[in-house]
Design an enzyme around this catalytic site. Structure first.
Site, PDB file in Angstrom:
ATOM      1  N   CYS A 191     -24.602 -48.112   3.082  1.00 56.41           N
ATOM      2  CA  CYS A 191     -25.809 -48.214   3.912  1.00 56.41           C
ATOM      3  C   CYS A 191     -25.846 -47.211   5.054  1.00 56.41           C
ATOM      4  CB  CYS A 191     -25.966 -49.630   4.444  1.00 56.41           C
ATOM      5  SG  CYS A 191     -24.525 -50.223   5.293  1.00 56.41           S
TER       6      CYS A 191
ATOM      7  N   HIS B 151     -28.178 -57.612  -0.325  1.00 55.19           N
ATOM      8  CA  HIS B 151     -28.606 -56.482  -1.156  1.00 55.19           C
ATOM      9  C   HIS B 151     -27.725 -56.391  -2.406  1.00 55.19           C
ATOM     10  CE1 HIS B 151     -29.999 -54.496   2.807  1.00 55.19           C
ATOM     11  NE2 HIS B 151     -31.090 -54.742   2.107  1.00 55.19           N
TER      12      HIS B 151
END
Ligand code: CIR
Length: 253
Positions: free
Chosen positions: A248, A161
């Site tokens: 996250c 990511h």
């Protein structure tokens, strides 16, 4: 008031997705202790934390950031690039609905929240194995009318990511790992550099002058403190085994 939504760690977290099998198995009890430390650090930074129940059907559900992108009073509920994670969103949407307007994403669009970083009035979004062109188009459709600019960045295939290599410090400053993306990808942003051998530590959660950072990376901590931030180190060994880190584990709004 700064709020965060987090999600508890299921027993099935032992089977969370991981690009490469971890050297030792995930210790779920330890992961839960580390999650408690993460929540406590957020609270010490003045954040009001709400925790959703874990869902055993979704081993990765504690990585709640991937399920929504927030900005300007709105949450775009995503459709993960990992098919096994797509059912995570309903509980998250219900958790955000009292606070934010909701927008949705449908197939073939895919996008993981970990690919999005809102810096000032720009959302940088990684084009990755998880986030496709239709996902980026939907992001633009939802946020451009609210005055947010979308800038897509190509990610090398080994980066899961965008926020694996950079994260927000404040409206014009980011933390960025050396030898990943060039500083010119973020025009006008001041950079606090993370040494290449501490790349994992480029993912941190900043609020005001406080930064929640990975405990195991002393040089990044020093760089943050030299830049004037107060650091709140938390252990990350177990989320790391599942390719997760700090941003996250929460949705800030
Ligand atoms: C996954 O592969 O989807 C999870 N095991 C890790 C997700 C981490 N998310 C993030 O950094 N935003």
């Amino acid at each position: 008031m700064q709020r965060a939504l987090v999600r508890a760690i299921p027993a099935s977290f032992a089977n969370a997705l991981s690009a490469t099998p971890p050297a030792s198995p995930i210790d779920v009890a330890l992961a839960r202790e580390q999650h408690a430390a993460y929540r406590a650090a957020l609270e010490a930074m003045g954040v009001t934390v709400t925790m959703l129940d874990a869902d055993e059907r979704y081993p990765d559900c504690c990585f709640i950031e991937d399920t929504a992108v927030t900005g300007d009073g709105l949450a775009l509920i995503t459709r993960s690039g990992a098919p096994s994670r797509r059912g995570e969103t309903e509980a998250v949407a219900a958790g955000l609905a009292p606070y934010l307007e909701l927008a949705r994403m449908t197939g073939p669009a895919t996008l993981d929240g970990g690919d999005c970083m809102l810096l000032g009035s720009t959302i940088y979004v990684g084009r990755s194995a998880r986030t496709n062109a239709a996902g980026i188009a939907r992001l633009e459709e939802v946020f451009a009318p609210r005055g947010l600019r979308i800038v897509a960045l190509d990610l090398p295939p080994d980066i899961l990511h965008l926020k694996c290599v950079c994260s927000l410090l404040n409206t014009d400053r980011i933390l960025l790992a050396r030898d990943t993306l060039p500083a010119r990808a973020f025009p006008g942003a001041a950079i606090v550099w993370v040494p290449a051998d501490e790349t994992y530590a480029a993912n941190a959660v900043a609020l005001g002058t406080h930064v929640l950072c990975a405990a195991e990376y002393p040089r990044t901590r020093e760089a943050l403190e030299a830049a004037g931030f107060t650091t709140h180190p938390v252990p990350t060994s177990e989320v790391h085994k599942a390719d997760g880190s700090l941003t996250c584990q929460s949705i800030l709004f």
